[in-house]
Write an enzyme that holds these catalytic residues in place. Structure first.
Site, mmCIF file in Angstrom:
data_model
loop_
_atom_site.group_PDB
_atom_site.id
_atom_site.type_symbol
_atom_site.label_atom_id
_atom_site.label_comp_id
_atom_site.label_asym_id
_atom_site.label_seq_id
_atom_site.Cartn_x
_atom_site.Cartn_y
_atom_site.Cartn_z
ATOM 1 N N ALA A 183 0.834 -1.205 0.000
ATOM 2 C CA ALA A 183 0.000 0.000 0.000
ATOM 3 C C ALA A 183 0.865 1.251 0.000
ATOM 4 O O ALA A 183 1.996 1.241 0.498
ATOM 5 C CB ALA A 183 -0.936 0.008 1.211
ATOM 6 N N ASP A 184 0.317 2.304 -0.566
ATOM 7 C CA ASP A 184 0.991 3.603 -0.539
ATOM 8 C C ASP A 184 -0.082 4.683 -0.444
ATOM 9 O O ASP A 184 -1.143 4.562 -1.070
ATOM 10 C CB ASP A 184 1.824 3.827 -1.795
ATOM 11 C CG ASP A 184 2.699 5.062 -1.678
ATOM 12 O OD1 ASP A 184 3.768 4.962 -1.030
ATOM 13 O OD2 ASP A 184 2.313 6.117 -2.205
ATOM 14 N N THR A 185 0.172 5.708 0.361
ATOM 15 C CA THR A 185 -0.799 6.777 0.568
ATOM 16 C C THR A 185 -0.213 8.120 0.149
ATOM 17 O O THR A 185 0.929 8.433 0.481
ATOM 18 C CB THR A 185 -1.240 6.836 2.046
ATOM 19 O OG1 THR A 185 -1.830 5.592 2.408
ATOM 20 C CG2 THR A 185 -2.254 7.949 2.266
#
Length: 218
Positions: A72-74
């Site tokens: 995941a990356d935000t």
């Protein structure tokens, strides 16, 4: 078996809070993106990059090919510009000044992959509205150190919740994982929650309790 390809304590806490049992590998990847790439495409690419790297590391450690690796990356996006993690307190202040009184988007890319070749990746968006912030309160917040390891220089689960007037979408997405979306995906991959959940991330979220969309004033 679920494997989290991240060293983020916030993502681990969100998974544990929802009752997931998982292992963790650190997926160290380059976060460089092609210049001018749309944030939606970039955040998805980074999530896939982390999931693929995590899968390689997991298999090297003897993991099963059928295990499911989560990457995941935000990103925080204002006027189509990506606001990353601040490199200094001064930069954190500048980012928060830009967010003051404005509406921005938080995008989280989520990728699930297994050694069998199956992969699913998507992007979840939450809209966040900030009230007008004073220069002194920005300095006081930055002095706590909380903004320094966070995209957009703030943590909605921490002291920055007082800056937020409303959100549209998933609250946990702003923290780092859109748990509503992710839970549906994990069920499709055969990953179920346990009956025992913890409340480790409850501190700081009480102002938003029960919120799933629309408007919530902290």
């Amino acid at each position: 078996m679920l494997v989290l390809a991240s060293s983020s304590p916030r993502r681990a806490l969100l998974l544990r809070e929802r009752g997931y049992v998982f292992e963790t590998v650190k997926a160290s990847v380059s976060e460089e993106l092609e210049e001018g790439i749309p944030p939606e495409i970039g955040v998805r690419q980074l999530a896939v990059r982390k999931a693929e790297t995590g899968l390689m590391q997991w298999l090297e450690l003897g993991g099963d090919k059928l295990d499911v690796v989560l990457g995941a990356d935000t990103m925080v996006v204002l006027d189509s510009i990506i606001l990353g993690k601040p490199a200094s307190p001064l930069e954190a202040e500048e980012i928060l000044q830009r967010l003051s009184g404005r509406t921005h988007a938080v995008l989280t890319g989520v990728a699930l992959i297994s050694g069998s070749g199956k992969i699913v990746a998507d992007v979840v968006e939450t809209i966040v509205n900030f009230r007008q912030l004073g220069a002194d309160e920005i300095k006081e917040y930055v002095a706590t150190g909380e903004p320094m390891d966070k995209a957009g220089a703030y943590g909605i689960q921490g002291e920055a919740k007082k800056f937020v007037t409303s959100i549209q979408g998933s609250l946990t997405n702003v923290i780092g994982l859109p748990m509503e979306y992710l839970s549906e995906q994990l069920r499709a991959w055969g990953i179920e929650q346990t009956n025992i959940t913890s409340r480790e991330v409850d501190n700081g979220l009480s102002a938003f309790e029960g919120f799933t969309g629309g408007t919530s004033a902290p």
